[in-house]
Design an enzyme around this catalytic site. Structure first.
Site, PDB file in Angstrom:
ATOM      1  N   ARG A 148      11.603  -9.097  -4.310  1.00 25.38           N
ATOM      2  CA  ARG A 148      10.786  -8.832  -5.494  1.00 25.38           C
ATOM      3  C   ARG A 148      10.517  -7.336  -5.622  1.00 25.38           C
ATOM      4  NH1 ARG A 148       5.554 -12.452  -5.822  1.00 25.38           N
ATOM      5  NH2 ARG A 148       5.578 -11.693  -7.976  1.00 25.38           N
ATOM      6  N   CYS A 193       0.272  -6.132  -4.972  1.00 29.00           N
ATOM      7  CA  CYS A 193       1.196  -7.255  -4.783  1.00 29.00           C
ATOM      8  C   CYS A 193       1.527  -7.793  -6.166  1.00 29.00           C
ATOM      9  CB  CYS A 193       0.566  -8.314  -3.879  1.00 29.00           C
ATOM     10  SG  CYS A 193      -1.027  -8.929  -4.476  1.00 29.00           S
TER      11      CYS A 193
END
Length: 275
Positions: free
Chosen positions: A176, A234
């Site tokens: 990611r 995040c």
């Protein structure tokens, strides 16, 4: 207790002297309340991450920080008092528990720890499990007296500050971070210049936090230094707290960018980096 973690054996000796919070939650995982009612650390109160540790999704991301008054009320319902130590646990390697730890510290609670290894470690150790045969339904703790205070103990940065930091740490999975996949948010990539320390790197093979020396080596290896302006992010501001907890174990510190990736991409003018 010393440091931000507590072991299973330490918690077993502290039951009745600390407030225990069960924050079992996983993205796409089993429902926490049902798991709590099936079994929990004796005396624990359940805290719902979506309802109590976050505001509704919006421009601030998928898990914006909760309103301080709302958060404090939720903590009081769970039995949290400022003068009584708190221990938080989950079943997600400490990722959800770290969010509760960070919020309590941010809002002025002086003594909050995360159970190292979480529910799995407690269960595997043979620790006592409620509900007992004569206990029905969830625990009903006595209300606490916790009030949210603006102490600045755990700092925050906003979207307009992150590009000017000395270092920005991305707690998401490497794929990611590189922008190769994005299973949750509508845009793939990272905030430009961010380095990657996935939360999995904080844990050993048994799901416990690595030693302070190992974590210090890990974070210094990506450039975290005392005195440098550093923040973690995040996908939605939850698991970034796991990196902040790991840094605290290592004797390092950083701020939270609470909006994180899901908040960053709500403004299409903000730059995105891949690769």
């Amino acid at each position: 207790m010393t440091g931000p973690l507590v072991t299973v054996s330490e918690l077993a000796q502290l039951l009745g002297k600390v407030t225990v919070l069960d924050v079992r939650y996983r993205t796409g995982g089993a429902a926490g309340p049902a798991e709590f009612e099936a079994g929990h650390v004796p005396g624990a109160a359940y805290v719902d991450l979506d309802a109590d540790l976050a505001a509704p999704p919006g421009p601030g991301g998928r898990h914006p920080l909760p309103d301080p008054a709302h958060f404090a009320a939720a903590m009081r319902r769970a039995g949290v008092s400022t003068g009584r130590p708190v221990v938080v646990y989950d079943d997600w390697g400490g990722r959800a528990a770290a969010r509760c730890w960070w919020l309590l510290r941010h809002h002025g609670h002086p003594d909050v720890r995360v159970l190292d290894g979480g529910w799995a470690a407690w269960w595997q150790s043979g620790g006592a499990v409620a509900p007992y045969e004569d206990e029905v339904g969830p625990a009903s703790p006595y209300p606490g007296d916790f009030e949210a205070a603006a102490t600045g103990a755990m700092p925050l940065v906003g979207a307009d500050e992150v590009l000017d930091l000395d270092l920005l740490v991305d707690a998401r999975a490497p794929e990611r971070h590189r922008g190769e996949v994005e299973p949750i948010d509508p845009v793939a990539g990272r905030i430009p210049g961010a380095v990657n320390v996935p939360t999995e790197a904080n844990l050993d093979e048994e799901g416990r936090f690595r030693s302070a020396a190992e974590l210090r080596e890990l974070y210094e290896g990506v450039g975290v230094r005392p005195g440098a302006t550093t923040a973690a992010y995040c996908g939605s501001g939850v698991t970034a707290c796991h990196d902040l907890l790991a840094m605290e174990v290592a004797g390092l510190s950083a701020a939270l960018y609470a909006g994180s990736w899901s908040g960053w991409i709500t403004d299409p003018s903000r730059p995105v980096e891949t690769g």
